[in-house]
Design a protein around this motif. Sequence first.
Motif, short mmCIF file in Angstrom:
data_model
loop_
_atom_site.label_atom_id
_atom_site.label_comp_id
_atom_site.label_asym_id
_atom_site.label_seq_id
_atom_site.Cartn_x
_atom_site.Cartn_y
_atom_site.Cartn_z
N SER A 42 0.85 -1.19 0.00
CA SER A 42 0.00 0.00 0.00
C SER A 42 0.89 1.24 0.00
O SER A 42 0.41 2.35 0.14
N SER A 43 2.19 1.02 -0.18
CA SER A 43 3.16 2.11 -0.11
C SER A 43 3.53 2.67 -1.48
O SER A 43 4.54 3.34 -1.62
N SER A 57 7.79 0.83 -1.06
CA SER A 57 8.76 0.39 -0.05
C SER A 57 8.47 -1.04 0.36
O SER A 57 7.33 -1.51 0.30
N LEU A 58 9.53 -1.72 0.74
CA LEU A 58 9.46 -3.10 1.24
C LEU A 58 10.24 -3.17 2.54
O LEU A 58 11.30 -2.55 2.67
N THR A 59 9.72 -3.93 3.49
CA THR A 59 10.42 -4.08 4.76
C THR A 59 11.76 -4.80 4.52
O THR A 59 11.87 -5.66 3.66
N ARG A 60 12.74 -4.40 5.29
CA ARG A 60 14.08 -5.01 5.15
C ARG A 60 14.07 -6.51 5.43
O ARG A 60 14.95 -7.22 4.99
N GLY A 64 13.54 -12.41 0.33
CA GLY A 64 14.24 -12.12 -0.92
C GLY A 64 14.54 -10.65 -1.16
O GLY A 64 14.65 -10.23 -2.31
N ILE A 65 14.71 -9.85 -0.11
CA ILE A 65 14.95 -8.41 -0.30
C ILE A 65 16.16 -8.17 -1.19
O ILE A 65 16.17 -7.24 -2.00
N ASP A 66 17.19 -9.03 -1.09
CA ASP A 66 18.37 -8.86 -1.95
C ASP A 66 18.03 -9.08 -3.42
O ASP A 66 18.60 -8.43 -4.30
N ASP A 132 13.23 0.74 8.87
CA ASP A 132 13.06 -0.71 8.76
C ASP A 132 12.57 -1.13 7.37
O ASP A 132 12.27 -2.28 7.13
N HIS A 133 12.52 -0.18 6.43
CA HIS A 133 12.14 -0.44 5.05
C HIS A 133 13.22 0.03 4.09
O HIS A 133 14.06 0.87 4.44
#
Length: 182
Positions: A42-43, A57-60, A64-66, A132-133
């Motif tokens: 929703s960001s 944005s995605l939380t850290r 698979g954040i990398d 934290d994102h």
Amino acid sequence: MSDSASTVLSERGFRDALGFFATGVAIITAQVGDEKLGATVSSFNSVSLNPPLVLFSLTRTSFGIDKWKAASAFAISILDEEQISISNRFARAGGNKWSGLDVRHAGNGAPLPPGAIVHFEGRPYAVYDGGDHEIFVCEVTGYHIHHLKRQPLVFYSGKYRHLDRHDADQGPPLDNSWLHGW
């Protein structure tokens, strides 16, 4: 007497207070190698018209954040009010979110979930530390409007909502072209 309340800042309370800002619901997608990525957010927001920039944005701690940071192309699909189940599917961590879906690809190669109102295609422009994102800014390279008459899925106060169709045609005053920061 006012119905307002003031509280001590806590993570949960802050999150609940932010929930009073209604947002649309989008699915962000990318493909890195053979792996399709997808996440409900929703960001999503516009940043600039020239150059055409958007952000999400995605939380850290996202699965698979990398891989998200390694993606060379993104698609942002805006959901309609009938797409709660697909929103929930892509909101879950892990698992094969794409299983059983008719997967098409945007012009930039990013996979597309079915049925979106509109999708934007973009490439990475910048990634910023957002506490934290991670804040991803994308340069939009194209978009496609699929369904002009559908209503968007809205998220407000921790729940999916629908727009009141009676208000759908009301816009800002013509003399206030800067209402949305443009």
